[in-house]
Scaffold this motif. Structure first.
Motif, PDB file in Angstrom:
ATOM      1  N   VAL A   1       3.517   1.993   2.324  1.00 42.35           N
ATOM      2  CA  VAL A   1       4.075   2.451   3.606  1.00 42.35           C
ATOM      3  C   VAL A   1       5.444   1.793   3.810  1.00 42.35           C
ATOM      4  CG1 VAL A   1       1.842   2.992   4.647  1.00 42.35           C
ATOM      5  CG2 VAL A   1       2.796   0.692   4.921  1.00 42.35           C
TER       6      VAL A   1
ATOM      7  N   ILE B   1       0.833  -1.219   0.000  1.00 36.02           N
ATOM      8  CA  ILE B   1       0.000   0.000   0.000  1.00 36.02           C
ATOM      9  C   ILE B   1       0.864   1.264   0.000  1.00 36.02           C
ATOM     10  CG2 ILE B   1      -2.036  -1.057   1.097  1.00 36.02           C
ATOM     11  CD1 ILE B   1      -1.177   0.514   3.699  1.00 36.02           C
TER      12      ILE B   1
ATOM     13  N   GLU C   1      -0.788   5.673   8.387  1.00 33.30           N
ATOM     14  CA  GLU C   1       0.213   6.683   8.745  1.00 33.30           C
ATOM     15  C   GLU C   1      -0.280   7.580   9.881  1.00 33.30           C
ATOM     16  OE1 GLU C   1       2.701   6.691   4.584  1.00 33.30           O
ATOM     17  OE2 GLU C   1       1.175   8.235   4.858  1.00 33.30           O
TER      18      GLU C   1
ATOM     19  N   LYS D   1      -3.604   3.581   3.529  1.00 27.77           N
ATOM     20  CA  LYS D   1      -2.275   4.172   3.764  1.00 27.77           C
ATOM     21  C   LYS D   1      -2.412   5.413   4.657  1.00 27.77           C
ATOM     22  CE  LYS D   1       1.690   5.934   1.122  1.00 27.77           C
ATOM     23  NZ  LYS D   1       1.948   7.344   1.254  1.00 27.77           N
TER      24      LYS D   1
END
Ligand code: UTP
Length: 408
Positions: free
Chosen positions: A113, A111, A399, A395
């Motif tokens: 990261v 994705i 985060e 994502k």
């Protein structure tokens, strides 16, 4: 000569087309024709999916409302089980990921990261917990695959050094497959020499764990409880001491996490009681009235969404594995090979697919623990290629949780 041996030998002599026929014979010999015939009758006679029953709200424990003492008690008990090696994690990664449309097992998807795949995200999460909870041993990690993606999944783990896990602590097992059946009752062939098989749904986990020796492996290791979650929620807490302790201290053989649905029509099943037993009403089956019902405070009465984060005791795996779960019917459009051997691309649905749902196991229990958690901390699914519940949304949520220090 065994079919497998014959296939191997044919391939050795370059007879790949014939080997394909033999492989298909192997697949066909594994099909439970009696079961398939029963399922077809059920589907074609239009036996209604179970409806009705006495529906009522289910008691839910809100994690944020727990007193400091309760939190502490659950947390400490959970950590103790982890340290003693009495807890395991199970990841269900046997789905086809059709909506995402990724070429390969969904767990291999990146994705964008720091971790380069969904499998790596889960491995890191488990390893991180080890350094927090201590005990010096890795949490046994079981991964359910399907016949379709098992090989690619194992190869991915090997190519990536098991993401720091010791191979002996990771165990793969395949779920059962069922053929798709045409409206005329014939098993669908997708090429002249192969049949169209599909994984039997996430509810197939119990039969598979029992039949593939996972329950006995857990018992041999002294495991008392295991978490079961999907591969596609990047914020899944595979090993949450609070949740483990919550199940253990209250003696729940089965517990689930929930979160309040975003709006009445969010595509998630909701927890409730049906005829006094724990139950999940799928979003496809919920009535408008039930979806929108609110209490005097304006809160959803049936708002606790099931997010595929469950804990079961080893007894629960044993019991559900013996009986298995019922299959549901989905009507699908799929290419097929007709009597003349030509591939047909239908323009409307033409076949039945059969799947079991994990939440059908809940009604086996009089009581089930439901722990309501915060969406932003625990739920970021990767379902669609774009838009809602896509790699981009997952994502951003991942985060954000990381920045808040919530990835323990
Ligand atoms: P979904 O029901 O969202 O299915 O699975 P999916 O295969 O990921 O995606 P679509 O519907 O084809 O687009 C939820 C979780 O259950 C697992 C999936 O791998 C995912 O982690 N699952 C689903 C299985 O392990 N086996 C199955 O037969 C179905």
């Amino acid at each position: 000569m065994e079919l497998k041996e014959l296939s191997r030998k044919l391939k050795e002599y370059g007879q790949n087309e014939l080997a394909e026929i033999i492989d298909t014979a192997g697949t066909i010999s594994g099909i439970d024709l009696e079961l398939v015939s029963k399922l077809y009758c059920m589907a074609s006679e239009g036996v209604p999916e179970e409806t009705g029953g006495d529906i009522a709200p289910i008691p839910v424990t809100v994690a944020a409302d727990l007193s400091a003492e309760e939190r502490d008690k659950y947390f400490r008990k959970g950590e103790e089980l982890i340290r003693n090696g009495e807890f395991a994690a199970v990841t269900m990664a046997g789905g086809q990921g059709t909506r995402l449309g990724h070429n390969g097992p969904k767990g291999t998807f990146d994705i964008g990261v720091r971790e380069h795949s969904l499998f790596e995200i889960q491995a890191n999460r488990l390893l991180r917990r080890l350094s927090i909870s201590g005990g010096g041993r890795q949490i046994p990690w079981y991964i359910m695959t399907s016949e379709e993606n098992d090989h690619a999944t194992r190869a991915f783990f090997e190519a990536n050094g098991y993401f720091g896990y010791l191979p002996e602590n990771v165990r793969f097992f395949t779920q059962f497959m069922l053929p798709m059946v045409g409206f005329d009752g014939k098993i669908i062939r997708n090429t002249p020499v192969s049949v169209k098989m599909g994984a039997d749904g996430h509810g197939g986990i119990f039969r598979a764990m029992k039949a593939k020796g996972i329950v006995s492996d857990m018992k041999a290791r002294g495991i008392k409880y295991a978490f079961v979650g999907g591969i596609d929620n990047v914020l899944v807490k595979l090993c949450d001491p609070l949740f483990i302790g919550f199940a253990y201290v209250n003696g729940f053989k089965c517990a689930g996490k929930s979160l309040i649905k975003r709006d009445p029509y969010e595509k998630a099943g909701v927890f409730c009681l049906k005829d006094s037993r724990p139950y999940v009403v799928e979003y496809t089956e919920i009535s408008d009235e039930m979806a929108k019902a609110v209490d005097e405070n304006g809160e959803f009465i049936y708002g606790d969404a099931h997010i595929l984060c469950n804990i079961f005791s080893i007894d629960a795996f044993e019991e559900a594995g013996d009986e298995g779960l019922p299959y549901h019917v989905a009507v699908k459009k799929t290419d097929f090979v007709d009597g003349s051997g030509a591939v047909v691309h239908p323009d409307k649905p033409n076949a039945y697919k059969f799947e079991a749902f994990i939440f059908d196991a809940f009604r086996r229990y009089e009581k089930m623990g439901i722990l309501r958690v915060k969406r932003e901390d625990e739920f970021a699914p990767v379902k669609n290629r774009e838009g809602e519940d896509s790699p981009a949304t997952a994502k951003a949520l991942y985060e954000d949780a990381e920045a808040r220090g919530m990835l323990d």
